[in-house]
Design a protein around this motif. Structure first.
Motif, mmCIF file in Angstrom:
data_model
loop_
_atom_site.group_PDB
_atom_site.id
_atom_site.type_symbol
_atom_site.label_atom_id
_atom_site.label_comp_id
_atom_site.label_asym_id
_atom_site.label_seq_id
_atom_site.Cartn_x
_atom_site.Cartn_y
_atom_site.Cartn_z
ATOM 1 N N LYS A 88 78.077 45.191 -31.813
ATOM 2 C CA LYS A 88 77.273 46.061 -30.946
ATOM 3 C C LYS A 88 76.173 46.673 -31.814
ATOM 4 O O LYS A 88 76.412 47.606 -32.578
ATOM 5 N N ILE A 89 74.974 46.110 -31.700
ATOM 6 C CA ILE A 89 73.857 46.534 -32.545
ATOM 7 C C ILE A 89 72.837 47.280 -31.701
ATOM 8 O O ILE A 89 72.349 46.768 -30.686
ATOM 9 N N THR A 90 72.545 48.496 -32.085
ATOM 10 C CA THR A 90 71.538 49.297 -31.389
ATOM 11 C C THR A 90 70.427 49.678 -32.358
ATOM 12 O O THR A 90 70.654 49.790 -33.566
ATOM 13 N N LEU A 91 69.253 49.862 -31.822
ATOM 14 C CA LEU A 91 68.119 50.248 -32.656
ATOM 15 C C LEU A 91 68.334 51.640 -33.238
ATOM 16 O O LEU A 91 68.758 52.555 -32.530
ATOM 17 N N PRO A 92 68.046 51.819 -34.517
ATOM 18 C CA PRO A 92 68.191 53.145 -35.129
ATOM 19 C C PRO A 92 67.099 54.084 -34.644
ATOM 20 O O PRO A 92 66.088 53.650 -34.090
ATOM 21 N N SER A 93 67.296 55.356 -34.849
ATOM 22 C CA SER A 93 66.300 56.341 -34.410
ATOM 23 C C SER A 93 65.033 56.268 -35.239
ATOM 24 O O SER A 93 63.971 56.710 -34.809
ATOM 25 N N ALA A 114 66.037 38.492 -49.769
ATOM 26 C CA ALA A 114 64.891 39.271 -50.243
ATOM 27 C C ALA A 114 65.075 40.770 -50.047
ATOM 28 O O ALA A 114 64.206 41.566 -50.409
ATOM 29 N N GLY A 115 66.192 41.179 -49.466
ATOM 30 C CA GLY A 115 66.463 42.600 -49.299
ATOM 31 C C GLY A 115 65.762 43.253 -48.130
ATOM 32 O O GLY A 115 65.543 44.468 -48.134
ATOM 33 N N PHE A 116 65.426 42.493 -47.096
ATOM 34 C CA PHE A 116 64.791 43.075 -45.917
ATOM 35 C C PHE A 116 65.786 43.980 -45.189
ATOM 36 O O PHE A 116 67.004 43.813 -45.303
ATOM 37 N N GLU A 117 65.237 44.923 -44.424
ATOM 38 C CA GLU A 117 66.087 45.890 -43.717
ATOM 39 C C GLU A 117 66.668 45.340 -42.423
ATOM 40 O O GLU A 117 67.679 45.858 -41.923
ATOM 41 N N PRO A 119 71.108 43.914 -39.860
ATOM 42 C CA PRO A 119 71.080 43.932 -38.399
ATOM 43 C C PRO A 119 70.082 42.928 -37.843
ATOM 44 O O PRO A 119 69.004 42.725 -38.416
ATOM 45 N N ILE A 120 70.457 42.307 -36.732
ATOM 46 C CA ILE A 120 69.570 41.368 -36.046
ATOM 47 C C ILE A 120 69.422 41.860 -34.615
ATOM 48 O O ILE A 120 70.395 41.935 -33.863
ATOM 49 N N TYR A 121 68.200 42.218 -34.249
ATOM 50 C CA TYR A 121 67.916 42.775 -32.928
ATOM 51 C C TYR A 121 67.264 41.703 -32.060
ATOM 52 O O TYR A 121 66.279 41.083 -32.461
ATOM 53 N N ARG A 122 67.801 41.504 -30.869
ATOM 54 C CA ARG A 122 67.252 40.502 -29.944
ATOM 55 C C ARG A 122 66.601 41.207 -28.761
ATOM 56 O O ARG A 122 67.273 41.892 -27.985
ATOM 57 N N LEU A 123 65.273 41.053 -28.630
ATOM 58 C CA LEU A 123 64.502 41.734 -27.595
ATOM 59 C C LEU A 123 63.330 40.849 -27.169
ATOM 60 O O LEU A 123 62.913 39.965 -27.927
ATOM 61 N N PRO A 124 62.756 41.082 -26.002
ATOM 62 C CA PRO A 124 61.509 40.397 -25.646
ATOM 63 C C PRO A 124 60.412 40.782 -26.636
ATOM 64 O O PRO A 124 60.423 41.898 -27.183
ATOM 65 N N ILE A 125 59.454 39.900 -26.862
ATOM 66 C CA ILE A 125 58.432 40.152 -27.878
ATOM 67 C C ILE A 125 57.640 41.416 -27.582
ATOM 68 O O ILE A 125 57.284 42.166 -28.513
ATOM 69 N N THR A 179 58.180 48.653 -30.151
ATOM 70 C CA THR A 179 59.126 49.395 -30.994
ATOM 71 C C THR A 179 58.586 49.564 -32.404
ATOM 72 O O THR A 179 58.595 50.671 -32.969
ATOM 73 N N LEU A 180 58.102 48.482 -32.986
ATOM 74 C CA LEU A 180 57.591 48.537 -34.354
ATOM 75 C C LEU A 180 56.333 49.399 -34.436
ATOM 76 O O LEU A 180 56.160 50.172 -35.388
ATOM 77 N N THR A 181 55.475 49.281 -33.441
ATOM 78 C CA THR A 181 54.243 50.091 -33.423
ATOM 79 C C THR A 181 54.575 51.572 -33.280
ATOM 80 O O THR A 181 53.989 52.418 -33.966
ATOM 81 N N ASP A 182 55.517 51.888 -32.397
ATOM 82 C CA ASP A 182 55.922 53.287 -32.207
ATOM 83 C C ASP A 182 56.454 53.903 -33.503
ATOM 84 O O ASP A 182 56.306 55.110 -33.727
ATOM 85 N N HIS A 183 57.072 53.079 -34.353
ATOM 86 C CA HIS A 183 57.626 53.566 -35.620
ATOM 87 C C HIS A 183 56.639 53.390 -36.776
ATOM 88 O O HIS A 183 57.020 53.561 -37.933
ATOM 89 N N GLN A 184 55.410 53.053 -36.418
ATOM 90 C CA GLN A 184 54.320 52.943 -37.398
ATOM 91 C C GLN A 184 54.623 51.910 -38.493
ATOM 92 O O GLN A 184 54.313 52.112 -39.660
#
Length: 246
Positions: free
Chosen positions: A93-98, A126-129, A157-163, A169-174
């Motif tokens: 059960k993987i959820t996006l972190p805050s 390579a040590g990606f998050e 973690p591997i998150y599966r979402l529509p593009i 999500t990535l833009t909102d987190h800068q």
């Protein structure tokens, strides 16, 4: 430890269904001691273990373990040599972190399970998050993907979402968006300023990244190819760029 000898056994029939994607709604199959040990080390929920009699001592402490014949184990496995063990693992059960910060890989609509698994393994090395995959990307619990990942899905973690959701999500987190492209505006990947907060987006094997990604990306980049080859395999290209960011 219980011994199962029949393919018509309910536990066997239920596990065998997990070879098909439509049945992998709550669990999936792994095979081989390496992946089993990775699952144990990661604290994954192990629901059932099918093991050869000569290997049974290795999992004697697991109440969910049952002994099976070599022919029955081979029937449960996707490969011709499952190395003595097949296990049923609960889907995480993987959820996006805050908060999202660091280096991420995004796979947009990749179709080949081997490419998907290899790239996740490279990101892990390579040590990606974390890794984002689109809803149209190959299933990471496909047997070929699992063999290519070699347990890396237990490490990050591997998150599966529509593009669209991934980009928002990535833009909102800068998080800076880098996308591979042969567009005239793209930069030599070696000329992109170093950063510890970005997402590298790799596109479909045949089509590349989508127009939506091209529009939203902060930087487009490419790998110069002075030779005569028209293109590189996406996993090879991804590996070159990923390790250039270390």
């Amino acid at each position: 430890m219980e011994t199962i000898t029949s393919k018509s056994n309910s536990l066997v029939k239920k596990a065998k269904k997990l070879q098909q994607k439509k049945y992998r709604t709550a669990s999936y199959l792994i095979e081989g001691w390496h992946l089993f040990e990775e699952a144990v080390a990661a604290g994954a929920e192990i629901q059932r273990i099918f093991v050869l009699e000569e290997e049974a001592e290795r999992v004697a402490s697991y109440p969910q373990a049952v002994q099976v014949s070599a022919s029955l184990l081979k029937d449960l496995a996707a490969s011709s040599s499952p190395q003595g063990i097949v296990a049923v693992i609960a889907l995480p059960k993987i959820t996006l972190p805050s908060s999202l910060k660091g280096r991420f890989l995004v796979l947009e609509d990749l179709q080949d399970p081997g490419n998907v698994g290899t790239l996740i393994r490279i990101a892990d090395a390579a040590g990606f998050e974390g890794v984002f995959i689109t809803d149209k990307t190959a299933d990471i619990y496909n047997s070929k993907t699992l063999r290519s990942m070699q347990g890396s899905h237990f490490h990050l973690p591997i998150y599966r979402l529509p593009i669209t959701d991934i980009l928002e999500t990535l833009t909102d987190h800068q998080v800076t968006l880098l996308a591979t492209s042969l567009d005239k505006q793209s930069l030599d990947y070696r000329d992109v300023p170093p950063s510890n907060n970005f997402a590298l987006i790799l596109g479909n094997e045949g089509q590349g990244v989508s127009p939506n990604v091209l529009k939203r990306a902060d930087t487009l980049l490419h790998i110069p190819m002075p030779g005569h080859a028209e293109s590189l395999n996406v996993a090879v290209a991804g590996g070159i760029i990923i390790f250039s960011t270390i």
